[in-house]
Design an enzyme around this catalytic site. Structure first.
Site, PDB file in Angstrom:
ATOM      1  N   CYS A 132       2.722  -1.853  -1.165  1.00  9.34           N
ATOM      2  CA  CYS A 132       3.886  -1.282  -0.491  1.00  9.34           C
ATOM      3  C   CYS A 132       5.051  -1.045  -1.438  1.00  9.34           C
ATOM      4  CB  CYS A 132       4.312  -2.173   0.666  1.00  9.34           C
ATOM      5  SG  CYS A 132       4.446  -3.925   0.254  1.00  9.34           S
ATOM      6  N   HIS A 244      11.597  -2.762   2.504  1.00  8.71           N
ATOM      7  CA  HIS A 244      11.666  -3.222   1.117  1.00  8.71           C
ATOM      8  C   HIS A 244      12.742  -2.431   0.368  1.00  8.71           C
ATOM      9  CE1 HIS A 244       8.275  -5.596   1.868  1.00  8.71           C
ATOM     10  NE2 HIS A 244       7.368  -5.048   1.089  1.00  8.71           N
TER      11      HIS A 244
END
Length: 341
Positions: A132, A244
């Site tokens: 990710c 994130h």
């Protein structure tokens, strides 16, 4: 005519997000199957916001014959068992685990960055989805690399607990409540308290002192973007539920001003530039949740090196970092090779 699609791990965070994105993007589906471990067999799984559900089947006895694609959102151990079976039956596997990412016979794809690499999927009938944190970073790096050739990247990540699955999100929630009411803190998923704290440790430690998450960012960036790029990473878990963030320092071979970088990023596929040099003129994780884009802010020159640049990069890790990228790979595979829908 549409596709026969399987979502493996359909009851987990990423699996549910895959189902939602398939509906949101109006992916052409003739038949949809949801599979997971025996614990979830018979569970009604919602298909995004469509109002429809599908019964979850046991992956252990699922027949892969006749299915076009399977998006895997299960761990590496289970993937090692089931992905080869699906691939051998003619079902193309799009895998979210780390198992096949560095396999030289398996393409590692971010569609905005290296779409042509998908042509190699026929060697194993498997396509890998990157980590990710890597996925959002290479979306940001690609247009800058094309313009000025990146030599070196120094990245510090601020990764949400959803990257550790539902148990990570539960632990942040439970610890926060425990601290407020004065209960003893329950630490199980993470190595230290995550509520009101940051942990510079994601995945296991390697012999050189780096973690496997940091190693993934290095080797995956090289495979996806350019093997000559030098990358060093520090990956940190932060008390954020979803999204994130990354502080990225870039050193390039050719001169590229912050203003030119902003112009390039403004037009780059998959990127939304939100960069105002004022209070609130940047994107934070809570604003990225539920969005498809990789957001870029705080673009500025780094005067400490020749041709240096700094930027701030934020994305919904359950989307671009996992489910969205997998669905985009499915779309790319359909356009280039399977050609249904």
């Amino acid at each position: 005519m549409g596709y026969r699609i399987v979502v493996a791990g359909a009851t987990g965070n990423v699996g549910r997000e895959v189902l939602a994105i398939l509906i949101e993007r109006e992916f052409p589906i003739d038949e949809l199957a949801a599979v997971a471990s025996s614990r979830s067999q018979g569970t009604d799984v919602e298909i995004g916001d469509s109002g429809r559900t599908v019964k979850c089947q046991n992956i252990d006895n699922f027949d892969w014959t006749g299915w076009d694609m399977a998006i895997f959102a299960i761990g590496s151990d289970a993937t090692a068992i089931h992905a080869p079976k699906a691939a051998a039956a003619g079902c193309v596997v799009i895998d979210n685990s780390s198992l096949y990412r560095m396999d030289p016979d398996v393409p590692l794809i971010v569609p905005e960055v290296n779409p042509d690499a998908i042509d190699g999927y026929k060697k194993r009938n498997i396509i890998a989805n990157p980590n990710c944190s890597t996925a959002q970073m290479v979306v940001a790096l690609k247009p800058l690399h094309d313009a000025a050739t990146i030599k070196r990247v120094v990245v510090s990540t601020y990764q949400s607990v959803s990257g550790a699955g539902k148990s990570g999100m539960d632990e942040l929630w439970n610890q926060t409540r425990q601290i407020f009411v004065g209960d003893e803190k329950d630490i199980q998923k993470f190595t230290k308290q995550i509520a009101f704290n940051v942990i510079p440790h994601i995945d296991k430690f390697l012999d050189d002192g780096s973690t496997k998450e940091e190693w993934k960012m290095v080797v995956e960036t090289k495979k996806i973007l350019d093997p000559k790029i030098k990358v060093t990473a520090t990956c940190v878990r932060v008390p954020v539920f979803v999204g994130h963030s990354e502080a990225i320092n870039i050193e390039m071979e050719d001169e590229l001003s912050a203003e030119d970088a902003q112009r390039i990023l403004r037009e780059a596929p998959g990127v939304v530039l939100h960069d105002k040099r004022e209070d609130g003129g940047y994107i934070t994780p809570v604003e990225a949740v539920g969005d498809f884009a990789t957001f870029i802010s705080r673009v500025r020159d780094d005067p400490t090196v020749d041709n240096g640049l700094n930027l701030w990069c934020v994305s919904d890790n359950l989307r671009k970092g996992a489910a969205l990228n997998a669905v985009q790979i499915a779309e790319l595979l359909g356009r280039r090779h399977l050609k249904k829908g």
